[in-house]
Design an enzyme around this catalytic site. Structure first.
Site, PDB file in Angstrom:
ATOM      1  N   HIS A  52      -6.301 -12.229  -6.398  1.00 56.04           N
ATOM      2  CA  HIS A  52      -6.865 -12.476  -7.725  1.00 56.04           C
ATOM      3  C   HIS A  52      -7.266 -11.144  -8.347  1.00 56.04           C
ATOM      4  O   HIS A  52      -7.226 -10.101  -7.682  1.00 56.04           O
ATOM      5  CB  HIS A  52      -8.075 -13.409  -7.629  1.00 56.04           C
ATOM      6  CG  HIS A  52      -9.119 -12.948  -6.661  1.00 56.04           C
ATOM      7  ND1 HIS A  52      -9.903 -11.848  -6.875  1.00 56.04           N
ATOM      8  CD2 HIS A  52      -9.467 -13.418  -5.441  1.00 56.04           C
ATOM      9  CE1 HIS A  52     -10.701 -11.682  -5.858  1.00 56.04           C
ATOM     10  NE2 HIS A  52     -10.453 -12.610  -4.945  1.00 56.04           N
TER      11      HIS A  52
HETATM   12  P1  TYD Z   1     -13.208 -15.467  -2.908  1.00 62.69           P
HETATM   13  O1  TYD Z   1     -13.716 -14.375  -3.791  1.00 62.69           O
HETATM   14  O2  TYD Z   1     -12.158 -16.359  -3.478  1.00 62.69           O
HETATM   15  O3  TYD Z   1     -12.684 -14.842  -1.533  1.00 62.69           O
HETATM   16  P2  TYD Z   1     -11.510 -13.771  -1.288  1.00 62.69           P
HETATM   17  O4  TYD Z   1     -11.130 -13.220  -2.614  1.00 62.69           O
HETATM   18  O5  TYD Z   1     -12.092 -12.753  -0.394  1.00 62.69           O
HETATM   19  O6  TYD Z   1     -10.401 -14.483  -0.615  1.00 62.69           O
HETATM   20  O7  TYD Z   1     -14.481 -16.307  -2.419  1.00 62.69           O
HETATM   21  C1  TYD Z   1     -14.365 -17.321  -1.440  1.00 62.69           C
HETATM   22  C2  TYD Z   1     -15.473 -18.338  -1.680  1.00 62.69           C
HETATM   23  O8  TYD Z   1     -16.757 -17.727  -1.576  1.00 62.69           O
HETATM   24  C3  TYD Z   1     -15.405 -18.973  -3.051  1.00 62.69           C
HETATM   25  O9  TYD Z   1     -15.691 -20.353  -2.895  1.00 62.69           O
HETATM   26  C4  TYD Z   1     -16.529 -18.344  -3.820  1.00 62.69           C
HETATM   27  C5  TYD Z   1     -17.523 -17.920  -2.759  1.00 62.69           C
HETATM   28  N1  TYD Z   1     -18.235 -16.674  -3.099  1.00 62.69           N
HETATM   29  C6  TYD Z   1     -19.548 -16.714  -3.525  1.00 62.69           C
HETATM   30  O10 TYD Z   1     -20.164 -17.789  -3.624  1.00 62.69           O
HETATM   31  N2  TYD Z   1     -20.202 -15.548  -3.824  1.00 62.69           N
HETATM   32  C7  TYD Z   1     -19.564 -14.341  -3.744  1.00 62.69           C
HETATM   33  O11 TYD Z   1     -20.179 -13.285  -4.029  1.00 62.69           O
HETATM   34  C8  TYD Z   1     -18.183 -14.295  -3.332  1.00 62.69           C
HETATM   35  C9  TYD Z   1     -17.437 -13.000  -3.240  1.00 62.69           C
HETATM   36  C10 TYD Z   1     -17.574 -15.490  -3.019  1.00 62.69           C
END
Ligand code: TYD
Length: 135
Positions: A52
């Site tokens: 993303h």
């Molecule tokens: P995501 O950013 O999609 O993970 P990555 O990009 O590392 O694969 O986040 C995964 C999950 O965690 C999503 O449900 C949102 C949650 N999250 C939070 O609640 N707070 C945060 O600061 C982050 C980074 C993620």
């Protein structure tokens, strides 16, 4: 944003026989004030995180332990950074598509972020990202 604006930043390192120490001050060692810290750990072999871009959030990524690769895409070119030292990190501005992969066993990725968490800040469709980049 272009890949040119991505930077590896070496952090202060206080060498000491008792163990080394590094530190990060927002707006000084990295170009934004820190609003949030999160970390990624216990990643099973072969897993990929990210996939993303953020509309506003800027990040600084450090491999506190172990190693992993950060793969970046600006809508035109791709760049891969292997992080494996706790005294440097990767500055990723907003509007850069990113994934993290090749996590070693017991690796620990610390991420300093310029904004608090907001699901609306995510761009999750690469086509939409490319359009927004004008590419
Ligand atoms: P995501 O950013 O999609 O993970 P990555 O990009 O590392 O694969 O986040 C995964 C999950 O965690 C999503 O449900 C949102 C949650 N999250 C939070 O609640 N707070 C945060 O600061 C982050 C980074 C993620």
């Amino acid at each position: 944003m272009d890949l040119d604006s991505v930077r590896l930043i070496e952090l202060p390192k206080i060498l000491d026989r008792r163990g080394n120490l590094s530190f990060i001050e927002g707006n000084r060692h990295i170009p934004f004030p820190i609003r949030r810290t999160y970390w990624i750990y216990d990643v099973p072999g072969g897993e990929v995180r990210g996939g993303h871009a953020y509309r506003e959030n800027e990040e600084f990524i450090v491999a506190l332990s172990g190693s992993f690769d950060v793969v970046l895409y600006d809508g035109t070119g791709e760049a891969r950074y292997s992080l494996n030292r706790s005294y440097y990190g990767l500055y990723v501005p907003k509007m850069i598509w990113r994934s993290m992969e090749n996590f070693s066993t017991n690796s620990l990725a610390m991420v300093l972020a310029s904004t608090v968490y907001s699901a609306e800040d995510y761009i999750r469709e690469v086509e939409e990202f490319r359009r927004m980049q004008g590419r």
